[in-house]
Design a protein around this motif. Structure first.
Motif, PDB file in Angstrom:
ATOM      1  N   TYR A   2       0.669  -1.301  -0.083  1.00  0.00           N
ATOM      2  CA  TYR A   2      -0.306  -0.021   0.166  1.00  0.00           C
ATOM      3  C   TYR A   2       0.734   0.928   0.144  1.00  0.00           C
ATOM      4  CZ  TYR A   2      -3.908  -2.954   0.872  1.00  0.00           C
ATOM      5  OH  TYR A   2      -5.046  -3.557   1.024  1.00  0.00           O
ATOM      6  N   ASN A   3       0.439   2.601  -0.484  1.00  0.00           N
ATOM      7  CA  ASN A   3       1.301   3.191  -0.932  1.00  0.00           C
ATOM      8  C   ASN A   3       0.882   4.628   0.273  1.00  0.00           C
ATOM      9  OD1 ASN A   3       2.796   2.855  -2.689  1.00  0.00           O
ATOM     10  ND2 ASN A   3       0.754   3.808  -4.579  1.00  0.00           N
ATOM     11  N   LYS A   4      -0.885   4.150   0.592  1.00  0.00           N
ATOM     12  CA  LYS A   4      -0.559   5.357   1.677  1.00  0.00           C
ATOM     13  C   LYS A   4      -1.535   4.321   2.591  1.00  0.00           C
ATOM     14  CE  LYS A   4       0.241   9.929   0.913  1.00  0.00           C
ATOM     15  NZ  LYS A   4      -1.100  11.167   0.612  1.00  0.00           N
ATOM     16  N   ILE A   5      -1.278   4.366   3.893  1.00  0.00           N
ATOM     17  CA  ILE A   5      -1.862   3.562   5.623  1.00  0.00           C
ATOM     18  C   ILE A   5      -2.574   4.497   6.156  1.00  0.00           C
ATOM     19  CG2 ILE A   5      -1.446   2.396   7.148  1.00  0.00           C
ATOM     20  CD1 ILE A   5       0.419   0.446   5.247  1.00  0.00           C
ATOM     21  N   LEU A   6      -3.140   4.541   6.570  1.00  0.00           N
ATOM     22  CA  LEU A   6      -3.671   5.590   8.018  1.00  0.00           C
ATOM     23  C   LEU A   6      -3.940   4.399   9.127  1.00  0.00           C
ATOM     24  CD1 LEU A   6      -4.918   8.298   8.255  1.00  0.00           C
ATOM     25  CD2 LEU A   6      -7.293   7.645   8.558  1.00  0.00           C
ATOM     26  N   LEU A   7      -3.531   5.023  10.333  1.00  0.00           N
ATOM     27  CA  LEU A   7      -2.965   4.452  11.229  1.00  0.00           C
ATOM     28  C   LEU A   7      -3.459   4.979  12.700  1.00  0.00           C
ATOM     29  CD1 LEU A   7      -2.037   1.982  13.113  1.00  0.00           C
ATOM     30  CD2 LEU A   7       0.525   3.452  13.130  1.00  0.00           C
ATOM     31  N   ALA A  27       4.351   0.593   0.906  1.00  0.00           N
ATOM     32  CA  ALA A  27       5.277   0.193  -0.025  1.00  0.00           C
ATOM     33  C   ALA A  27       6.503   1.238   0.183  1.00  0.00           C
ATOM     34  CB  ALA A  27       4.915   0.723  -1.335  1.00  0.00           C
ATOM     35  N   ASP A  28       7.291   0.402  -0.819  1.00  0.00           N
ATOM     36  CA  ASP A  28       8.930   1.215  -0.024  1.00  0.00           C
ATOM     37  C   ASP A  28       9.263   2.490   0.202  1.00  0.00           C
ATOM     38  OD1 ASP A  28      10.245  -1.218   0.160  1.00  0.00           O
ATOM     39  OD2 ASP A  28      11.017  -1.995  -2.070  1.00  0.00           O
ATOM     40  N   ASP A  29       8.492   3.298  -1.240  1.00  0.00           N
ATOM     41  CA  ASP A  29       8.017   4.642  -0.970  1.00  0.00           C
ATOM     42  C   ASP A  29       7.503   5.418  -0.445  1.00  0.00           C
ATOM     43  OD1 ASP A  29       6.477   3.678  -3.060  1.00  0.00           O
ATOM     44  OD2 ASP A  29       7.219   5.148  -4.673  1.00  0.00           O
ATOM     45  N   GLY A  30       6.858   4.289   0.098  1.00  0.00           N
ATOM     46  CA  GLY A  30       4.720   4.399   0.677  1.00  0.00           C
ATOM     47  C   GLY A  30       5.399   5.233   2.512  1.00  0.00           C
ATOM     48  N   GLU A  31       3.162   6.510   2.294  1.00  0.00           N
ATOM     49  CA  GLU A  31       3.627   6.641   3.854  1.00  0.00           C
ATOM     50  C   GLU A  31       2.512   6.556   4.334  1.00  0.00           C
ATOM     51  OE1 GLU A  31       2.387  11.435   4.088  1.00  0.00           O
ATOM     52  OE2 GLU A  31       1.846  11.032   2.374  1.00  0.00           O
ATOM     53  N   VAL A  32       3.276   6.279   6.063  1.00  0.00           N
ATOM     54  CA  VAL A  32       1.723   6.379   6.795  1.00  0.00           C
ATOM     55  C   VAL A  32       1.712   7.722   7.056  1.00  0.00           C
ATOM     56  CG1 VAL A  32       1.626   5.443   9.271  1.00  0.00           C
ATOM     57  CG2 VAL A  32       3.675   4.193   7.690  1.00  0.00           C
ATOM     58  N   SER A  76      12.985   5.074  10.840  1.00  0.00           N
ATOM     59  CA  SER A  76      13.099   6.113  10.494  1.00  0.00           C
ATOM     60  C   SER A  76      13.595   5.533   8.780  1.00  0.00           C
ATOM     61  CB  SER A  76      14.745   6.804  10.349  1.00  0.00           C
ATOM     62  OG  SER A  76      15.616   5.893  10.570  1.00  0.00           O
ATOM     63  N   SER A  77      13.493   4.557   8.336  1.00  0.00           N
ATOM     64  CA  SER A  77      13.767   4.602   6.650  1.00  0.00           C
ATOM     65  C   SER A  77      11.556   4.174   6.523  1.00  0.00           C
ATOM     66  CB  SER A  77      13.771   3.529   6.639  1.00  0.00           C
ATOM     67  OG  SER A  77      13.398   1.915   7.557  1.00  0.00           O
ATOM     68  N   ILE A  78      10.882   4.714   7.447  1.00  0.00           N
ATOM     69  CA  ILE A  78       9.438   5.026   6.349  1.00  0.00           C
ATOM     70  C   ILE A  78       8.860   6.113   6.531  1.00  0.00           C
ATOM     71  CG2 ILE A  78       7.066   3.872   7.224  1.00  0.00           C
ATOM     72  CD1 ILE A  78       8.301   2.071   8.119  1.00  0.00           C
ATOM     73  N   LYS A  79       9.033   6.977   5.763  1.00  0.00           N
ATOM     74  CA  LYS A  79       8.254   7.789   5.976  1.00  0.00           C
ATOM     75  C   LYS A  79       7.167   8.250   6.736  1.00  0.00           C
ATOM     76  CE  LYS A  79       5.928  12.196   3.153  1.00  0.00           C
ATOM     77  NZ  LYS A  79       5.353  12.430   2.371  1.00  0.00           N
ATOM     78  N   VAL A  80       6.853   9.123   7.819  1.00  0.00           N
ATOM     79  CA  VAL A  80       5.474   8.828   8.867  1.00  0.00           C
ATOM     80  C   VAL A  80       5.073  10.434   8.628  1.00  0.00           C
ATOM     81  CG1 VAL A  80       5.146   8.766  10.999  1.00  0.00           C
ATOM     82  CG2 VAL A  80       6.341   6.607   9.788  1.00  0.00           C
ATOM     83  N   THR A  81       3.671  11.098   8.580  1.00  0.00           N
ATOM     84  CA  THR A  81       3.341  12.573   8.799  1.00  0.00           C
ATOM     85  C   THR A  81       2.149  12.045  10.070  1.00  0.00           C
ATOM     86  OG1 THR A  81       3.058  12.602   6.644  1.00  0.00           O
ATOM     87  CG2 THR A  81       2.062  13.533   8.223  1.00  0.00           C
ATOM     88  N   LEU A 104      -4.945   2.115   2.553  1.00  0.00           N
ATOM     89  CA  LEU A 104      -5.842   1.235   3.436  1.00  0.00           C
ATOM     90  C   LEU A 104      -5.567   1.729   4.579  1.00  0.00           C
ATOM     91  CD1 LEU A 104      -6.087  -1.822   4.245  1.00  0.00           C
ATOM     92  CD2 LEU A 104      -3.382  -1.886   5.484  1.00  0.00           C
ATOM     93  N   ILE A 105      -6.155   1.702   5.767  1.00  0.00           N
ATOM     94  CA  ILE A 105      -6.131   1.891   7.376  1.00  0.00           C
ATOM     95  C   ILE A 105      -6.148   0.790   8.087  1.00  0.00           C
ATOM     96  CG2 ILE A 105      -7.913   2.625   8.989  1.00  0.00           C
ATOM     97  CD1 ILE A 105      -9.913   3.318   7.041  1.00  0.00           C
ATOM     98  N   VAL A 106      -5.577   0.651   9.206  1.00  0.00           N
ATOM     99  CA  VAL A 106      -5.063  -0.195   9.843  1.00  0.00           C
ATOM    100  C   VAL A 106      -5.667   0.566  11.524  1.00  0.00           C
ATOM    101  CG1 VAL A 106      -3.499  -1.633  11.442  1.00  0.00           C
ATOM    102  CG2 VAL A 106      -3.402  -1.285   8.269  1.00  0.00           C
ATOM    103  N   ILE A 107      -6.301  -0.454  12.301  1.00  0.00           N
ATOM    104  CA  ILE A 107      -7.396  -0.099  13.130  1.00  0.00           C
ATOM    105  C   ILE A 107      -7.626  -0.940  14.181  1.00  0.00           C
ATOM    106  CG2 ILE A 107      -9.287  -0.684  12.309  1.00  0.00           C
ATOM    107  CD1 ILE A 107     -10.062   2.360  13.939  1.00  0.00           C
TER     108      ILE A 107
END
Length: 141
Positions: A2-7, A27-32, A76-81, A104-107
């Motif tokens: 997944y490219n963008k996951i909401l947590l 995904a490798d270039d994805g964002e959480v 730190s290798s994962i982009k997190v907002t 994707l939503i992970v809850i």
């Protein structure tokens, strides 16, 4: 992947399993995007405006602490907002999904408990019923 996951997080301490799942699914270039939704109390005849203001400020501070705590669990290798919003949790989560183009939503299946959960209801259940995208529900031990 997944490219963008909401947590979503409420700071209840069930983060370990969620972080593991997200790390394996991004995904490798994805964002959480980590979100915490602070409730908002309105003034009433039973509470002073000052007390309501203080309660709302406390809920926002708790939400800010929850996202920071969750963010610290990621490599730190994962982009997190991170974001903190005010409103009704399930509705706000679905708004962010649309605004941010989330895949994707992970809850967590359970979060806060006791009277807080009884009054508000199950956010995870509401998200499952109303989301237009995939939702991964994490069972907590």
């Amino acid at each position: 992947m997944y490219n963008k996951i909401l947590l979503p997080t409420d700071g209840s301490g069930c983060a370990e399993q969620e972080v593991d799942r997200v790390t394996n699914l991004i995904a490798d270039d994805g964002e959480v995007i980590i979100i915490s939704v602070a409730g908002k109390i309105t003034s009433s005849a039973f509470q002073s405006k000052d007390k309501v203001r203080k309660l709302n400020a406390r809920m926002k501070k708790e939400a800010e602490e929850a996202v920071k705590k969750m963010e610290a669990k990621f490599d730190s290798s994962i982009k997190v907002t991170t974001m903190v919003r005010t409103g009704f949790p399930a509705e706000t989560i679905n708004q962010v999904v649309e605004e941010e183009g989330v895949d994707l939503i992970v809850i967590s299946a359970s979060g806060k408990s006791g009277i807080h959960r009884f009054v508000i209801g199950s956010v995870a259940e509401k998200v499952l019923k109303t989301a237009d995208i995939d939702v991964l529900l994490i069972h907590n031990n």
